[in-house]
Design a protein around this motif. Structure first.
Motif, PDB file in Angstrom:
ATOM      1  N   PHE A  50       0.848  -1.194   0.000  1.00 58.44           N
ATOM      2  CA  PHE A  50       0.000   0.000   0.000  1.00 58.44           C
ATOM      3  C   PHE A  50       0.885   1.245   0.000  1.00 58.44           C
ATOM      4  O   PHE A  50       0.605   2.230  -0.689  1.00 58.44           O
ATOM      5  CB  PHE A  50      -0.935   0.012   1.215  1.00 58.44           C
ATOM      6  CG  PHE A  50      -1.753  -1.245   1.363  1.00 58.44           C
ATOM      7  CD1 PHE A  50      -1.984  -2.084   0.269  1.00 58.44           C
ATOM      8  CD2 PHE A  50      -2.288  -1.599   2.591  1.00 58.44           C
ATOM      9  CE1 PHE A  50      -2.731  -3.248   0.401  1.00 58.44           C
ATOM     10  CE2 PHE A  50      -3.036  -2.769   2.735  1.00 58.44           C
ATOM     11  CZ  PHE A  50      -3.251  -3.594   1.644  1.00 58.44           C
ATOM     12  N   ASP A  51       1.958   1.177   0.798  1.00 65.89           N
ATOM     13  CA  ASP A  51       2.910   2.301   0.827  1.00 65.89           C
ATOM     14  C   ASP A  51       3.454   2.531  -0.579  1.00 65.89           C
ATOM     15  O   ASP A  51       3.552   3.673  -1.050  1.00 65.89           O
ATOM     16  CB  ASP A  51       4.091   2.006   1.762  1.00 65.89           C
ATOM     17  CG  ASP A  51       3.653   1.747   3.197  1.00 65.89           C
ATOM     18  OD1 ASP A  51       2.498   2.078   3.525  1.00 65.89           O
ATOM     19  OD2 ASP A  51       4.469   1.217   3.967  1.00 65.89           O
ATOM     20  N   ARG A  52       3.803   1.426  -1.236  1.00 63.71           N
ATOM     21  CA  ARG A  52       4.411   1.526  -2.564  1.00 63.71           C
ATOM     22  C   ARG A  52       3.458   2.180  -3.558  1.00 63.71           C
ATOM     23  O   ARG A  52       3.866   2.991  -4.379  1.00 63.71           O
ATOM     24  CB  ARG A  52       4.835   0.137  -3.049  1.00 63.71           C
ATOM     25  CG  ARG A  52       5.953   0.186  -4.071  1.00 63.71           C
ATOM     26  CD  ARG A  52       6.557  -1.174  -4.326  1.00 63.71           C
ATOM     27  NE  ARG A  52       7.012  -1.813  -3.094  1.00 63.71           N
ATOM     28  CZ  ARG A  52       6.630  -3.011  -2.696  1.00 63.71           C
ATOM     29  NH1 ARG A  52       5.784  -3.719  -3.412  1.00 63.71           N
ATOM     30  NH2 ARG A  52       7.092  -3.513  -1.572  1.00 63.71           N
ATOM     31  N   LEU A  53       2.152   1.840  -3.455  1.00 58.75           N
ATOM     32  CA  LEU A  53       1.183   2.433  -4.379  1.00 58.75           C
ATOM     33  C   LEU A  53       1.116   3.947  -4.200  1.00 58.75           C
ATOM     34  O   LEU A  53       1.064   4.700  -5.179  1.00 58.75           O
ATOM     35  CB  LEU A  53      -0.203   1.810  -4.165  1.00 58.75           C
ATOM     36  CG  LEU A  53      -0.316   0.353  -4.641  1.00 58.75           C
ATOM     37  CD1 LEU A  53      -1.606  -0.277  -4.137  1.00 58.75           C
ATOM     38  CD2 LEU A  53      -0.251   0.300  -6.175  1.00 58.75           C
ATOM     39  N   LEU A  54       1.145   4.391  -2.944  1.00 57.84           N
ATOM     40  CA  LEU A  54       1.137   5.835  -2.687  1.00 57.84           C
ATOM     41  C   LEU A  54       2.443   6.471  -3.172  1.00 57.84           C
ATOM     42  O   LEU A  54       2.443   7.562  -3.745  1.00 57.84           O
ATOM     43  CB  LEU A  54       0.943   6.113  -1.196  1.00 57.84           C
ATOM     44  CG  LEU A  54      -0.470   5.878  -0.640  1.00 57.84           C
ATOM     45  CD1 LEU A  54      -0.484   6.001   0.877  1.00 57.84           C
ATOM     46  CD2 LEU A  54      -1.466   6.870  -1.253  1.00 57.84           C
ATOM     47  N   MET A  55       3.539   5.763  -2.950  1.00 58.88           N
ATOM     48  CA  MET A  55       4.844   6.275  -3.402  1.00 58.88           C
ATOM     49  C   MET A  55       4.845   6.459  -4.911  1.00 58.88           C
ATOM     50  O   MET A  55       5.342   7.463  -5.430  1.00 58.88           O
ATOM     51  CB  MET A  55       5.961   5.275  -3.072  1.00 58.88           C
ATOM     52  CG  MET A  55       6.403   5.258  -1.643  1.00 58.88           C
ATOM     53  SD  MET A  55       7.420   3.798  -1.340  1.00 58.88           S
ATOM     54  CE  MET A  55       8.955   4.265  -2.156  1.00 58.88           C
ATOM     55  N   GLN A  56       4.301   5.455  -5.590  1.00 59.11           N
ATOM     56  CA  GLN A  56       4.286   5.518  -7.052  1.00 59.11           C
ATOM     57  C   GLN A  56       3.450   6.696  -7.543  1.00 59.11           C
ATOM     58  O   GLN A  56       3.858   7.414  -8.460  1.00 59.11           O
ATOM     59  CB  GLN A  56       3.750   4.201  -7.641  1.00 59.11           C
ATOM     60  CG  GLN A  56       4.821   3.125  -7.680  1.00 59.11           C
ATOM     61  CD  GLN A  56       4.250   1.726  -7.816  1.00 59.11           C
ATOM     62  OE1 GLN A  56       3.027   1.526  -7.792  1.00 59.11           O
ATOM     63  NE2 GLN A  56       5.121   0.744  -7.948  1.00 59.11           N
ATOM     64  N   ALA A  57       2.288   6.893  -6.894  1.00 62.41           N
ATOM     65  CA  ALA A  57       1.428   8.011  -7.293  1.00 62.41           C
ATOM     66  C   ALA A  57       2.161   9.335  -7.081  1.00 62.41           C
ATOM     67  O   ALA A  57       2.144  10.219  -7.943  1.00 62.41           O
ATOM     68  CB  ALA A  57       0.130   7.977  -6.499  1.00 62.41           C
ATOM     69  N   ALA A  58       2.832   9.459  -5.934  1.00 61.00           N
ATOM     70  CA  ALA A  58       3.559  10.698  -5.631  1.00 61.00           C
ATOM     71  C   ALA A  58       4.742  10.887  -6.580  1.00 61.00           C
ATOM     72  O   ALA A  58       4.976  11.990  -7.088  1.00 61.00           O
ATOM     73  CB  ALA A  58       4.033  10.687  -4.177  1.00 61.00           C
TER      74      ALA A  58
END
Ligand code: ADP
Ligand code: MG
Length: 611
Positions: free
Chosen positions: A226-234
């Protein structure tokens, strides 16, 4: 806080913690700040100190080379098992073969080698220290952990100075923490979404007794994703490339993403900010909970597919599930709770902290085992089938996957040749038919069978899996009464004497040991190098000039002196210096070797031509 003599320990991939029973109720061990969770992270310092927990985690950014996490993924594994893990763990991982042919995995951290058991022991020691150094513990493992992984966990406990009373499955512990055993009978589903892994287990409860009917999961699904998905979006917004391995930026992004994710569990929207003033980076973006839910939705779908598979394995439908228990920090996410509730058609238990319930349950189990107050049995299942190799590399399964422990299986073998006095059994674990697709656990030999014609001897082989999920194999020849028994020592992992030795060595000693071993290795290298130099000099004759010879003589003398001392760094430096001065010599010798090889193969060609 009273000091307990026995604790339950949740040794997690991302967080570990201990709990104990006080005045009849389980409580988690907290530090002065009220924190219970200890990050499963270790950092090593050059002066020999070792940090475990949040201090170690904080160093991951500034000093990744000396810091290690996710050790649980390495427990009881071989290099061949670890293809995916190798990407996640930034350290070199090597496999050493012992004299008796076992493979032992070692992590190389700043030039030192550590087994996963030793590393896990460091985490356990810290958890133990925080609890006031109790000597006994129950340690939990995922339900799917195989024999070797359980053994490795047990060994880690022993290295940490703990008498491991029992290894308990995490879902069983969670159900126990909620006291579901007092409800008489029913079916319990445990949905465990942690930092890096997802597990779903189906438990049957009858007369207050638990039995794990089936387990399923995904060892690469959890909060980190989940962290990675937010990181990717950012990162997309910022126009940065995540694959560029910009460690500093990555770590900042990861921290920010996790904070945002956690904030979104309590609020409808949250800001993700990255500020690295020194690099002129100042980024901020608001994520709504709806946006976040859309991002993680496919992953939650995937977890529910695994739940379906577990139900199928248990031979049950959703309608048969009476209670659902949520475990793991990631089940604090409201969307996860909602989806799980909808899937099972019931409101999940959420009264206890999802990241503490496994430890609480382990404490209850530890209390049951030591106080003898409650008359309760905990049943678990064998996670993978166990069998023996038969002709043609086929596995004859004696104990099947998902059978309840203690589990027993038996089969009868006979001798294939006249006067055969021994029978050797190769033991495998896994669901596939052929040995090449299963995991080799070890070899077992029954000797002293009296000489008889082929097919005459009758050997009964029995497998027994105990409460910890650990396998004992015994064999008996019926006519002669010859028999043998072993607790299966996995073909990889530590031997019990190695564990014993590690138990006695504290980490301080371990460091000294490593230094001693390093010194021996370097001295051996120095001796070899010096010998090679002498040989090379004799061979080179007058092809080296006087200055080159003087330089070599000087560095050789320095190396001889360093080799007699105990300063590892100085010896390493002397080896390097000598390697530099002998470089022209090495080149000469190499050229000579190449020349000989070439003429050698020319000679072969000539020979071939003659034929
Ligand atoms: P383990 O995988 O070691 O069993 P945990 O069960 O403690 O670990 O889960 C850790 C994960 O839970 C981390 O990814 C963390 O970010 C996540 N987490 C913790 N609290 C929350 C929260 N309030 N909302 C969302 N995720 C959370
Ligand atoms: Mg966990």
């Amino acid at each position: 806080m009273t000091t307990p003599s026995v604790v339950g320990i949740d040794l997690g991939t991302t967080f570990s913690l201990a709990a104990f029973v006080e005045n009849g109720r389980p409580v988690v061990v907290r530090d002065a700040r009220g924190t219970a969770l200890v990050p499963s992270c270790i950092s090593f310092h050059d002066d020999g100190t070792v940090l475990v927990g949040s201090e170690a985690k904080a160093r991951a950014l500034t000093d990744p080379e000396h810091t290690i996490f996710s050790v649980k993924r390495l427990m009881g594994r071989t290099l061949a098992d670890l293809r995916k893990e190798l990407d996640l763990i930034p350290h070199q991982i090597v496999e050493r073969e012992t004299a008796d042919g076992r493979k032992v995995l070692r992590v190389v951290i700043a030039g030192h080698e550590y087994t996963p058991e030793e590393l896990s022991a460091l985490i356990l020691k810290e958890v133990r220290r925080r609890a006031g150094n109790p000597t006994k513990a129950v340690i939990t493992v995922p339900a799917y952990f195989d024999d070797t992984q359980r053994q490795a966990t047990r060994d880690a406990g022993r290295i940490a100075g703990l008498d491991v009373l029992r290894i308990v499955n995490e879902p069983t512990a969670a159900a126990l923490a909620y006291g579901l055993d007092t409800r008489g009978s029913g079916t319990v589903a445990v949905y465990d979404l942690g930092g890096g892994t997802f597990d779903c287990s189906i438990l049957a409860l009858s007369d207050g007794v638990f039995k794990v009917l089936a387990t399923n999961g995904d060892t690469y699904l959890g909060g980190d994703d989940f962290d990675r998905l937010l990181m990717q979006a950012a990162a997309k917004d910022m126009g940065v490339d995540l694959s560029a391995k910009d460690a500093e930026l990555l770590q900042h992004l990861r921290d920010a993403a996790e904070r945002t994710k956690i904030a979104l569990s309590a609020n409808d929207s949250a800001e993700l900010t990255v500020d690295i003033a020194a690099r002129g980076i100042a980024y901020a973006r608001t994520f709504t909970r709806t946006e976040f839910e859309a991002l993680i939705r496919p992953l939650i779908d995937r977890s529910l597919e695994r739940c379906k598979a577990a139900l199928r394995d248990a031979g049950l439908t959703v309608a048969k599930v009476d209670e659902v228990v949520l475990v793991g920090g990631s089940t604090r996410i409201p969307y996860v709770r909602r989806r799980v509730g909808e899937f099972f058609n019931t409101t999940p238990h959420t009264g206890l902290n999802p990241d503490e319930v496994v430890a609480l349950g382990a404490a209850v189990q530890a209390d049951i085992l030591t106080s003898g107050r409650r008359d309760m049995l905990l049943l678990d299942v064998v996670p993978l089938s166990l069998g023996v190799e038969t002709l043609g590399g086929v596995v004859d399964k004696l104990v099947h996957r998902n059978s309840t422990v203690p589990a027993r299986g038996m089969t009868r073998y006979t001798t294939a040749a006249d006067n055969q006095t021994a029978i050797i059994l190769n033991i495998y674990q896994g669901e596939r038919e052929l040995t090449k697709d299963c995991r080799f656990l070890g070899t077992f030999k029954l000797s002293s069978i009296p000489p008889m014609p082929a097919q005459f001897a009758q050997v009964d082989v029995t497998f027994l899996v105990d409460h910890d999920g650990i396998l004992t194999v015994s064999a008996k020849e019926l006519r002669s009464g010859a028999q043998a028994q072993v607790t299966v020592q996995p073909a990889h992992g530590l031997s019990s004497s190695e564990v014993d030795q590690l138990v006695n060595d504290s980490i301080e000693h371990a460091h000294a040991d490593f230094t001693a071993r390093r010194l021996i290795e370097l001295r051996n290298k120095a001796t070899g190098d010096l010998r090679a130099t002498d040989k090379g000099l004799a061979q080179a004759g007058d092809q080296l000039d006087a200055a080159q010879r003087d330089a070599i003589a000087l560095s050789a003398a320095a190396l001889t002196a360093a080799s007699a001392g105990t300063d590892v760094t100085a010896l390493q430096a002397a080896i390097s210096a000598h390697a530099a001065t002998t470089n022209p010599l090495a080149t000469l010798i190499m050229n000579e070797v190449v020349r000989q090889r070439l003429s050698g193969s020319d000679a072969e060609k000539l020979d071939a031509g003659k034929l």
